[in-house]
Write an enzyme that holds these catalytic residues in place. Structure first.
Site, PDB file in Angstrom:
ATOM      1  N   LYS A  10       0.820  -1.216   0.000  1.00 20.60           N
ATOM      2  CA  LYS A  10       0.000   0.000   0.000  1.00 20.60           C
ATOM      3  C   LYS A  10       0.862   1.277   0.000  1.00 20.60           C
ATOM      4  O   LYS A  10       2.062   1.226   0.278  1.00 20.60           O
ATOM      5  CB  LYS A  10      -0.926  -0.026   1.221  1.00 20.60           C
ATOM      6  CG  LYS A  10      -1.952  -1.156   1.170  1.00 20.60           C
ATOM      7  CD  LYS A  10      -2.943  -1.019   2.313  1.00 20.60           C
ATOM      8  CE  LYS A  10      -3.950  -2.151   2.304  1.00 20.60           C
ATOM      9  NZ  LYS A  10      -4.969  -1.988   3.351  1.00 20.60           N
ATOM     10  N   TYR A  50     -12.655  -1.225  -3.223  1.00 18.38           N
ATOM     11  CA  TYR A  50     -13.116  -1.345  -1.832  1.00 18.38           C
ATOM     12  C   TYR A  50     -14.626  -1.159  -1.691  1.00 18.38           C
ATOM     13  O   TYR A  50     -15.104  -0.833  -0.598  1.00 18.38           O
ATOM     14  CB  TYR A  50     -12.365  -0.354  -0.942  1.00 18.38           C
ATOM     15  CG  TYR A  50     -10.974  -0.839  -0.553  1.00 18.38           C
ATOM     16  CD1 TYR A  50     -10.811  -1.999   0.208  1.00 18.38           C
ATOM     17  CD2 TYR A  50      -9.832  -0.152  -0.938  1.00 18.38           C
ATOM     18  CE1 TYR A  50      -9.559  -2.463   0.573  1.00 18.38           C
ATOM     19  CE2 TYR A  50      -8.567  -0.615  -0.574  1.00 18.38           C
ATOM     20  CZ  TYR A  50      -8.437  -1.769   0.179  1.00 18.38           C
ATOM     21  OH  TYR A  50      -7.199  -2.233   0.552  1.00 18.38           O
ATOM     22  N   ASN A 113      -1.990   0.190   6.742  1.00 19.05           N
ATOM     23  CA  ASN A 113      -1.493  -1.072   7.281  1.00 19.05           C
ATOM     24  C   ASN A 113      -0.610  -1.864   6.317  1.00 19.05           C
ATOM     25  O   ASN A 113      -0.557  -3.085   6.358  1.00 19.05           O
ATOM     26  CB  ASN A 113      -2.649  -1.914   7.835  1.00 19.05           C
ATOM     27  CG  ASN A 113      -3.640  -2.327   6.777  1.00 19.05           C
ATOM     28  OD1 ASN A 113      -3.516  -1.917   5.624  1.00 19.05           O
ATOM     29  ND2 ASN A 113      -4.618  -3.142   7.137  1.00 19.05           N
ATOM     30  N   HIS A 116      -2.241  -5.381   1.631  1.00 21.97           N
ATOM     31  CA  HIS A 116      -3.564  -6.004   1.512  1.00 21.97           C
ATOM     32  C   HIS A 116      -3.367  -7.453   1.110  1.00 21.97           C
ATOM     33  O   HIS A 116      -2.446  -7.764   0.349  1.00 21.97           O
ATOM     34  CB  HIS A 116      -4.385  -5.288   0.423  1.00 21.97           C
ATOM     35  CG  HIS A 116      -5.626  -6.027   0.040  1.00 21.97           C
ATOM     36  ND1 HIS A 116      -6.786  -5.940   0.775  1.00 21.97           N
ATOM     37  CD2 HIS A 116      -5.886  -6.888  -0.981  1.00 21.97           C
ATOM     38  CE1 HIS A 116      -7.707  -6.712   0.216  1.00 21.97           C
ATOM     39  NE2 HIS A 116      -7.188  -7.294  -0.850  1.00 21.97           N
ATOM     40  N   GLU A 127     -10.065 -10.172  -7.365  1.00 26.30           N
ATOM     41  CA  GLU A 127      -9.109  -9.080  -7.125  1.00 26.30           C
ATOM     42  C   GLU A 127      -7.909  -9.161  -8.077  1.00 26.30           C
ATOM     43  O   GLU A 127      -7.418  -8.124  -8.530  1.00 26.30           O
ATOM     44  CB  GLU A 127      -8.634  -9.121  -5.666  1.00 26.30           C
ATOM     45  CG  GLU A 127      -9.747  -8.732  -4.696  1.00 26.30           C
ATOM     46  CD  GLU A 127      -9.306  -8.741  -3.241  1.00 26.30           C
ATOM     47  OE1 GLU A 127     -10.116  -8.353  -2.388  1.00 26.30           O
ATOM     48  OE2 GLU A 127      -8.154  -9.121  -2.946  1.00 26.30           O
TER      49      GLU A 127
HETATM   50  P1  CMP Z   1      -7.430  -4.314   3.828  1.00 27.85           P
HETATM   51  O1  CMP Z   1      -6.953  -5.662   4.198  1.00 27.85           O
HETATM   52  O2  CMP Z   1      -6.880  -3.746   2.557  1.00 27.85           O
HETATM   53  O3  CMP Z   1      -9.034  -4.281   3.765  1.00 27.85           O
HETATM   54  C1  CMP Z   1      -9.797  -3.157   4.062  1.00 27.85           C
HETATM   55  C2  CMP Z   1      -8.985  -2.006   4.574  1.00 27.85           C
HETATM   56  O4  CMP Z   1      -9.728  -1.034   5.286  1.00 27.85           O
HETATM   57  C3  CMP Z   1      -7.993  -2.523   5.615  1.00 27.85           C
HETATM   58  O5  CMP Z   1      -7.016  -3.301   5.018  1.00 27.85           O
HETATM   59  C4  CMP Z   1      -7.533  -1.223   6.234  1.00 27.85           C
HETATM   60  O6  CMP Z   1      -6.623  -0.502   5.423  1.00 27.85           O
HETATM   61  C5  CMP Z   1      -8.869  -0.459   6.262  1.00 27.85           C
HETATM   62  N1  CMP Z   1      -9.554  -0.600   7.573  1.00 27.85           N
HETATM   63  C6  CMP Z   1     -10.095  -1.721   8.103  1.00 27.85           C
HETATM   64  N2  CMP Z   1     -10.633  -1.472   9.309  1.00 27.85           N
HETATM   65  C7  CMP Z   1     -10.444  -0.153   9.544  1.00 27.85           C
HETATM   66  C8  CMP Z   1     -10.777   0.720  10.609  1.00 27.85           C
HETATM   67  N3  CMP Z   1     -11.418   0.275  11.690  1.00 27.85           N
HETATM   68  N4  CMP Z   1     -10.417   2.019  10.504  1.00 27.85           N
HETATM   69  C9  CMP Z   1      -9.763   2.470   9.404  1.00 27.85           C
HETATM   70  N5  CMP Z   1      -9.425   1.685   8.345  1.00 27.85           N
HETATM   71  C10 CMP Z   1      -9.746   0.392   8.421  1.00 27.85           C
END
Ligand code: CMP
Length: 139
Positions: A10, A50, A113, A116, A127
């Site tokens: 990311k 998303y 984070n 993904h 995906e």
């Molecule tokens: P990802 O695995 O890409 O799937 C959905 C994304 O939403 C997740 O990683 C995070 O980047 C984001 N995400 C999930 N939960 C939260 C949250 N509680 N607050 C902010 N972002 C979130």
């Protein structure tokens, strides 16, 4: 069982210079990179990718984040790829991620984070097809 999963390094991790280190972790954990591309997602692409989170309170911030800089989607192959990759990356929130996982070592926050990973075989196919046509994926 489908042996492929979609990974995305990311924008936080690309911007922090962690692309090479994360790719090294992925390869040394036994995954083969079958396709990869560095790209800057458009708002429309991030919203579509998303879409499943559209009703969540963090959706707009997530789209802002995913369009804030380049990212690197990759099609990865390994036996039981979806589950194996989710184990390698750790919990969504890096505070909860196990020691030695990619998110524990490289993520900034629950949103930023670092990586993904697809959450099911059905979604991994969808995906991977979102980012790569079949002739861009190595056999
Ligand atoms: P990802 O695995 O890409 O799937 C959905 C994304 O939403 C997740 O990683 C995070 O980047 C984001 N995400 C999930 N939960 C939260 C949250 N509680 N607050 C902010 N972002 C979130």
């Amino acid at each position: 069982m489908n042996n492929k999963t979609l990974a995305i390094i990311k924008p936080d991790a690309v911007g922090n210079g962690f692309t090479g280190k994360i790719m090294d972790r992925i390869i040394s954990s036994g995954f083969s990179i079958k396709a990869a591309r560095l790209l800057h997602l458009s708002r429309e692409q991030a919203e579509r990718f998303y879409e499943v989170h559209k009703e969540r309170p963090f959706y707009q911030d997530l789209v802002d984040f995913m369009t804030s800089g380049p990212c690197m989607p990759m099609a990865l192959e390994k036996e039981n790829a979806v589950a194996e990759f989710r184990q390698l990356i750790g919990a969504t929130n890096p505070v909860e991620a196990a020691e030695g996982t990619i998110r524990k070592d490289f993520a900034e926050s629950v949103q930023n984070n670092a990586v993904h990973g697809s959450d099911s075989d059905k979604n991994s196919e969808k995906e991977i097809a979102f980012f790569f046509s079949s002739n861009e994926i190595l056999n």
